[in-house]
Design a protein around this motif. Structure first.
Motif, PDB file in Angstrom:
ATOM      1  N   LEU A  99      28.563   8.774   8.385  1.00  0.00           N
ATOM      2  CA  LEU A  99      28.380   7.650   9.296  1.00  0.00           C
ATOM      3  C   LEU A  99      26.901   7.379   9.528  1.00  0.00           C
ATOM      4  CD1 LEU A  99      31.118   8.470  11.933  1.00  0.00           C
ATOM      5  CD2 LEU A  99      31.237   6.773  10.099  1.00  0.00           C
ATOM      6  N   ALA A 100      26.560   6.119   9.800  1.00  0.00           N
ATOM      7  CA  ALA A 100      25.170   5.738  10.025  1.00  0.00           C
ATOM      8  C   ALA A 100      24.766   5.871  11.483  1.00  0.00           C
ATOM      9  CB  ALA A 100      24.961   4.289   9.568  1.00  0.00           C
ATOM     10  N   GLU A 101      25.720   6.263  12.342  1.00  0.00           N
ATOM     11  CA  GLU A 101      25.449   6.300  13.777  1.00  0.00           C
ATOM     12  C   GLU A 101      24.234   7.185  14.075  1.00  0.00           C
ATOM     13  OE1 GLU A 101      27.735   7.301  17.986  1.00  0.00           O
ATOM     14  OE2 GLU A 101      28.790   7.446  16.074  1.00  0.00           O
ATOM     15  N   GLY A 102      23.318   6.632  14.817  1.00  0.00           N
ATOM     16  CA  GLY A 102      22.108   7.368  15.164  1.00  0.00           C
ATOM     17  C   GLY A 102      20.963   7.122  14.223  1.00  0.00           C
ATOM     18  N   ARG A 103      21.236   6.960  12.942  1.00  0.00           N
ATOM     19  CA  ARG A 103      20.181   6.714  11.965  1.00  0.00           C
ATOM     20  C   ARG A 103      19.857   5.224  11.861  1.00  0.00           C
ATOM     21  NH1 ARG A 103      19.346  10.913   8.295  1.00  0.00           N
ATOM     22  NH2 ARG A 103      17.451   9.760   7.741  1.00  0.00           N
ATOM     23  N   ILE A 104      20.827   4.378  12.149  1.00  0.00           N
ATOM     24  CA  ILE A 104      20.624   2.926  12.137  1.00  0.00           C
ATOM     25  C   ILE A 104      21.046   2.427  13.521  1.00  0.00           C
ATOM     26  CG2 ILE A 104      21.198   0.734  11.034  1.00  0.00           C
ATOM     27  CD1 ILE A 104      21.796   2.249   8.479  1.00  0.00           C
ATOM     28  N   PRO A 105      20.116   2.338  14.469  1.00  0.00           N
ATOM     29  CA  PRO A 105      20.475   2.043  15.864  1.00  0.00           C
ATOM     30  C   PRO A 105      20.816   0.579  16.081  1.00  0.00           C
ATOM     31  CG  PRO A 105      18.105   2.165  15.642  1.00  0.00           C
ATOM     32  CD  PRO A 105      18.671   2.567  14.296  1.00  0.00           C
ATOM     33  N   ALA A 127       9.558   1.157  16.041  1.00  0.00           N
ATOM     34  CA  ALA A 127       8.662   2.052  15.302  1.00  0.00           C
ATOM     35  C   ALA A 127       9.384   3.317  14.872  1.00  0.00           C
ATOM     36  CB  ALA A 127       7.444   2.389  16.164  1.00  0.00           C
ATOM     37  N   ARG A 128      10.170   3.903  15.766  1.00  0.00           N
ATOM     38  CA  ARG A 128      10.892   5.129  15.421  1.00  0.00           C
ATOM     39  C   ARG A 128      11.869   4.888  14.275  1.00  0.00           C
ATOM     40  NH1 ARG A 128      11.213   5.923  21.101  1.00  0.00           N
ATOM     41  NH2 ARG A 128      13.439   5.429  21.147  1.00  0.00           N
ATOM     42  N   THR A 129      12.552   3.759  14.324  1.00  0.00           N
ATOM     43  CA  THR A 129      13.511   3.442  13.274  1.00  0.00           C
ATOM     44  C   THR A 129      12.809   3.153  11.950  1.00  0.00           C
ATOM     45  OG1 THR A 129      15.019   2.522  14.919  1.00  0.00           O
ATOM     46  CG2 THR A 129      15.399   1.908  12.635  1.00  0.00           C
ATOM     47  N   CYS A 130      11.693   2.438  12.017  1.00  0.00           N
ATOM     48  CA  CYS A 130      10.969   2.102  10.793  1.00  0.00           C
ATOM     49  C   CYS A 130      10.386   3.344  10.128  1.00  0.00           C
ATOM     50  CB  CYS A 130       9.856   1.100  11.079  1.00  0.00           C
ATOM     51  SG  CYS A 130      10.449  -0.551  11.500  1.00  0.00           S
ATOM     52  N   PHE A 162      16.052   0.492   8.860  1.00  0.00           N
ATOM     53  CA  PHE A 162      17.149  -0.441   9.121  1.00  0.00           C
ATOM     54  C   PHE A 162      17.546  -0.332  10.580  1.00  0.00           C
ATOM     55  CE2 PHE A 162      17.500  -1.022   4.686  1.00  0.00           C
ATOM     56  CZ  PHE A 162      18.375  -2.081   4.430  1.00  0.00           C
ATOM     57  N   LEU A 163      17.870  -1.469  11.196  1.00  0.00           N
ATOM     58  CA  LEU A 163      18.392  -1.496  12.548  1.00  0.00           C
ATOM     59  C   LEU A 163      19.331  -2.688  12.684  1.00  0.00           C
ATOM     60  CD1 LEU A 163      16.542  -3.933  14.052  1.00  0.00           C
ATOM     61  CD2 LEU A 163      14.833  -2.128  13.834  1.00  0.00           C
ATOM     62  N   VAL A 164      20.060  -2.703  13.778  1.00  0.00           N
ATOM     63  CA  VAL A 164      21.008  -3.783  14.055  1.00  0.00           C
ATOM     64  C   VAL A 164      20.615  -4.420  15.377  1.00  0.00           C
ATOM     65  CG1 VAL A 164      23.423  -4.360  14.507  1.00  0.00           C
ATOM     66  CG2 VAL A 164      22.854  -2.660  12.762  1.00  0.00           C
ATOM     67  N   LEU A 165      20.511  -5.751  15.395  1.00  0.00           N
ATOM     68  CA  LEU A 165      20.087  -6.471  16.586  1.00  0.00           C
ATOM     69  C   LEU A 165      21.257  -7.183  17.249  1.00  0.00           C
ATOM     70  CD1 LEU A 165      16.735  -8.180  15.496  1.00  0.00           C
ATOM     71  CD2 LEU A 165      17.077  -5.934  16.565  1.00  0.00           C
TER      72      LEU A 165
END
Length: 328
Positions: A3-9, A32-35, A40-43
């Motif tokens: 699962l991507a939970e936590g790695r792609i917030p 910044a933390r995600t980059c 990858f992130l979800v808005l």
């Protein structure tokens, strides 16, 4: 695949867009933390009318349903505007795979809409030309341009957050984005229920702009490669946008925000549609690592790069029609 939970917030950007105190700074820290991790992130909370991506998806489906001869009459030339048929793109620049087979998709490219008498076109500015609109497809131009306009406005509103994530003042990047190079790519992925070695809907690659916005598709398919080599799928939350960093942000950040390879595999038994919006600097912008990401211990990894030159080189490497002279 885990699962991507936590790695792609999933990040709610409504407080930032509303101008709430300290919201932009807090968002910049999360970005910044995600980059520094997956890129990858979800808005959520973006304020985009759901009718706009829905209308764009519907327009894409109507375009790809046209007869092949109609689509081929709009085939791309040197500037990648219009229709790109299946088999016309091989990702030779992939950093994580040796790609020899073309992508299993067809595309339609839309850039900033300018008429033939626009001053930039009359002046012969690089990467500027009229869009190629399909005849007899009422509402297509209006639906796609409405989506294009909304996504460019959202990207520009988030540019200060990107600047702050880099450790720079919120207006630092503004000078390179006065006339940003934006592209809306409509994509239809052919079904691939049986895996084929080395064949992808979209082979592993990084995007070459600054950041990319991807409305959630009805079918899964997008996969993100972590630094450990594992492939993840972003959270599939209707109404949100998946956002990923791209090569120019990697350059600005001196590799602090290295772009993440990703791929698409359409394992369904039906066509899959995507409408990525690519947001990049001005064509005449010169991309340099920002001062906050350069030091005596971490010197600049890159020489200054004219974005126009970068785009030209990548197009010539990855598209079959660029191997020989072509029309616009």
């Amino acid at each position: 695949m885990s699962l991507a939970e936590g790695r792609i917030p999933v990040l709610d950007i409504a407080p930032t867009l509303a101008g709430e105190p300290a919201a932009a700074e807090a968002l910049a820290e999360r970005v910044a933390r995600t980059c520094e991790d997956t890129g990858f992130l979800v808005l959520s909370g973006h304020g985009i009318d759901p009718a706009l991506p829905a209308g764009c998806f519907e327009a894409a489906a109507r375009f790809f349903a046209l007869p092949e001869e109609v689509k081929l009459s709009l085939k791309v030339g040197a500037l990648n505007i219009g229709f790109l048929p299946t088999g016309a793109q091989v990702i030779r620049t992939s950093r994580v795979a040796e790609v020899k087979k073309p992508n299993l998709n067809e595309s339609f490219y839309i850039i900033r809409d300018r008429g033939p008498d626009h001053p930039d076109i009359l002046a012969g500015k690089p990467f500027v030309a009229p869009n190629r609109w399909p005849p007899g497809l009422p509402g297509f131009r209006e639906a796609t341009l409405a989506y294009f306009t909304a996504m460019e406005a959202l990207a520009l509103r988030l540019l200060p957050v990107v600047s702050m994530a880099l450790g720079m003042p919120r207006d630092y990047l503004a000078g390179d984005f006065r006339d940003p190079a934006c592209t809306l790519r409509l994509i239809r992925y052919q079904p691939q229920p049986e895996p084929e070695e080395g064949r992808f809907g979209f082979a592993p690659h990084i995007d070459t702009n600054l950041i990319t916005f991807l409305a959630q598709s009805a079918l899964p398919g997008l996969e993100v490669r972590t630094r450990e080599g594992e492939w993840l799928r972003p959270p599939a939350i209707p109404g949100t946008f998946v956002v990923n960093t791209a090569e120019m942000l990697g350059r600005y950040s001196n590799n602090r925000f290295a772009p993440t390879p990703h791929r698409v595999v359409n394992a369904a038994n039906e066509m899959r549609y995507a409408i990525p919006f690519f947001f990049g600097p001005d064509n005449d912008a010169v991309i340099r690592p920002v001062p906050s990401c350069v030091s005596a211990e971490n010197p600049a990894c890159y020489e200054p790069l004219l974005y126009e030159d970068h785009r030209r080189k990548l197009n010539q490497a990855n598209f079959a029609h660029r191997q020989a002279p072509a029309e616009v």
